[in-house]
Design a protein around this motif. Structure first.
Motif, PDB file in Angstrom:
ATOM      1  N   MET A 102      19.201 -24.234  10.775  1.00  0.00           N
ATOM      2  CA  MET A 102      18.658 -24.027   9.436  1.00  0.00           C
ATOM      3  C   MET A 102      17.579 -22.946   9.499  1.00  0.00           C
ATOM      4  SD  MET A 102      16.842 -26.790   6.870  1.00  0.00           S
ATOM      5  CE  MET A 102      18.260 -27.847   6.851  1.00  0.00           C
ATOM      6  N   ASN A 103      17.567 -22.109   8.516  1.00  0.00           N
ATOM      7  CA  ASN A 103      16.628 -20.995   8.411  1.00  0.00           C
ATOM      8  C   ASN A 103      15.183 -21.492   8.329  1.00  0.00           C
ATOM      9  OD1 ASN A 103      14.978 -19.247   6.425  1.00  0.00           O
ATOM     10  ND2 ASN A 103      16.576 -17.866   7.140  1.00  0.00           N
ATOM     11  N   ILE A 104      14.255 -20.736   8.924  1.00  0.00           N
ATOM     12  CA  ILE A 104      12.836 -21.126   8.951  1.00  0.00           C
ATOM     13  C   ILE A 104      12.227 -21.199   7.542  1.00  0.00           C
ATOM     14  CG2 ILE A 104      11.927 -18.809   9.330  1.00  0.00           C
ATOM     15  CD1 ILE A 104       9.886 -20.238  11.272  1.00  0.00           C
ATOM     16  N   GLN A 122      13.353 -24.496   6.231  1.00  0.00           N
ATOM     17  CA  GLN A 122      12.624 -25.552   6.951  1.00  0.00           C
ATOM     18  C   GLN A 122      11.203 -25.690   6.415  1.00  0.00           C
ATOM     19  OE1 GLN A 122      12.904 -24.324  11.055  1.00  0.00           O
ATOM     20  NE2 GLN A 122      14.826 -25.423  11.385  1.00  0.00           N
ATOM     21  N   SER A 123      10.535 -24.563   6.220  1.00  0.00           N
ATOM     22  CA  SER A 123       9.165 -24.582   5.682  1.00  0.00           C
ATOM     23  C   SER A 123       9.132 -25.144   4.270  1.00  0.00           C
ATOM     24  CB  SER A 123       8.577 -23.165   5.677  1.00  0.00           C
ATOM     25  OG  SER A 123       8.481 -22.664   6.982  1.00  0.00           O
ATOM     26  N   THR A 124      10.107 -24.757   3.476  1.00  0.00           N
ATOM     27  CA  THR A 124      10.192 -25.242   2.103  1.00  0.00           C
ATOM     28  C   THR A 124      10.392 -26.760   2.075  1.00  0.00           C
ATOM     29  OG1 THR A 124      11.038 -23.125   1.325  1.00  0.00           O
ATOM     30  CG2 THR A 124      11.530 -25.046  -0.043  1.00  0.00           C
ATOM     31  N   LEU A 125      11.278 -27.251   2.925  1.00  0.00           N
ATOM     32  CA  LEU A 125      11.515 -28.695   2.982  1.00  0.00           C
ATOM     33  C   LEU A 125      10.260 -29.445   3.421  1.00  0.00           C
ATOM     34  CD1 LEU A 125      15.123 -28.681   4.475  1.00  0.00           C
ATOM     35  CD2 LEU A 125      14.452 -29.361   2.143  1.00  0.00           C
ATOM     36  N   LEU A 165      18.855 -27.644  -0.972  1.00  0.00           N
ATOM     37  CA  LEU A 165      18.246 -26.824   0.079  1.00  0.00           C
ATOM     38  C   LEU A 165      18.824 -27.155   1.447  1.00  0.00           C
ATOM     39  CD1 LEU A 165      14.521 -26.934  -1.061  1.00  0.00           C
ATOM     40  CD2 LEU A 165      15.880 -24.846  -0.764  1.00  0.00           C
ATOM     41  N   SER A 166      19.071 -28.433   1.685  1.00  0.00           N
ATOM     42  CA  SER A 166      19.524 -28.901   2.987  1.00  0.00           C
ATOM     43  C   SER A 166      21.000 -28.606   3.251  1.00  0.00           C
ATOM     44  CB  SER A 166      19.310 -30.409   3.112  1.00  0.00           C
ATOM     45  OG  SER A 166      17.956 -30.727   2.965  1.00  0.00           O
ATOM     46  N   LYS A 167      21.804 -28.586   2.205  1.00  0.00           N
ATOM     47  CA  LYS A 167      23.251 -28.517   2.376  1.00  0.00           C
ATOM     48  C   LYS A 167      23.857 -27.159   2.071  1.00  0.00           C
ATOM     49  CE  LYS A 167      24.112 -33.376   1.883  1.00  0.00           C
ATOM     50  NZ  LYS A 167      24.895 -34.432   1.297  1.00  0.00           N
ATOM     51  N   THR A 168      23.046 -26.197   1.717  1.00  0.00           N
ATOM     52  CA  THR A 168      23.555 -24.878   1.375  1.00  0.00           C
ATOM     53  C   THR A 168      23.162 -23.889   2.460  1.00  0.00           C
ATOM     54  OG1 THR A 168      23.240 -25.429  -0.962  1.00  0.00           O
ATOM     55  CG2 THR A 168      23.636 -23.113  -0.431  1.00  0.00           C
ATOM     56  N   PHE A 212      12.788 -17.464  -2.116  1.00  0.00           N
ATOM     57  CA  PHE A 212      12.469 -18.774  -1.546  1.00  0.00           C
ATOM     58  C   PHE A 212      11.056 -18.795  -0.952  1.00  0.00           C
ATOM     59  CE2 PHE A 212      17.095 -19.829  -1.432  1.00  0.00           C
ATOM     60  CZ  PHE A 212      17.007 -21.012  -2.142  1.00  0.00           C
ATOM     61  N   THR A 213      10.628 -17.685  -0.383  1.00  0.00           N
ATOM     62  CA  THR A 213       9.259 -17.591   0.131  1.00  0.00           C
ATOM     63  C   THR A 213       8.259 -17.676  -1.019  1.00  0.00           C
ATOM     64  OG1 THR A 213       9.986 -16.290   2.036  1.00  0.00           O
ATOM     65  CG2 THR A 213       7.656 -16.135   1.444  1.00  0.00           C
ATOM     66  N   GLN A 214       8.551 -16.979  -2.111  1.00  0.00           N
ATOM     67  CA  GLN A 214       7.686 -17.054  -3.291  1.00  0.00           C
ATOM     68  C   GLN A 214       7.650 -18.477  -3.829  1.00  0.00           C
ATOM     69  OE1 GLN A 214       8.656 -14.405  -6.560  1.00  0.00           O
ATOM     70  NE2 GLN A 214       7.268 -15.467  -7.948  1.00  0.00           N
TER      71      GLN A 214
END
Length: 167
Positions: free
Chosen positions: A1-3, A6-9, A91-94, A123-125
């Protein structure tokens, strides 16, 4: 999973922790000046931002001005948790291509404008936007005299800790 995801979660888990602690009356309490906003309006606003990203259309356009603004999410903890869980699941499944270019429509104060982003940038924003709203929620929690034991809630990871500024 992209960082970024991961940070968003990790950031959104704080919403879950908060909602698990609150009652409906605290979620929708908008009695504090000067803005008279509630924890629920901020949580709903955060989640609507992510929902807009997931509503990416076939032309690869994300319209941040087209939010659902559900009153149930603002006033009922169960509704807010359900909305949050939907966002977390997406977020987790895409599998997102963070380098994909998209067009984002937003209103920066002079009417709607279209801006080129990458999915990684939006997503960072969204993650930074969430943390910003957590800071506002922290003020509301303080005013409502609700204790929420998360010393990082509402603080950007780059914010110096008080102890490091005293050394």
């Amino acid at each position: 999973m992209n960082i970024i995801i991961q940070s968003t979660l990790k950031t959104l888990q704080k919403s879950k922790n908060l909602l698990d602690k609150l009652e409906d009356n605290a979620l929708c309490d908008a009695s504090l000046p000067p803005y008279y906003s509630s924890i629920g309006t901020h949580i709903r606003h955060i989640l609507d931002f992510y929902d807009c990203i997931f509503n990416l259309d076939s032309d690869r356009v994300i319209d941040l001005t087209n939010r659902s603004r559900s009153k149930d999410v603002e006033s009922k903890c169960d509704s807010a948790v359900n909305y949050l869980n939907t966002i977390i699941e997406k977020l987790s499944k895409t599998d997102f291509d963070m380098d994909e270019t998209v067009k984002v429509i937003d209103d920066l104060g002079l009417g709607k404008t279209e801006i080129k982003y990458t999915l990684g940038a939006i997503f960072t924003q969204a993650n930074s936007h969430t943390i910003h709203h957590y800071a506002i929620i922290n003020y509301i929690l303080e005013g409502l005299k609700i204790s929420f034991n998360d010393l990082d809630f509402g603080y950007n990871p780059t914010t110096p800790k008080l102890s490091s500024t005293l050394n």
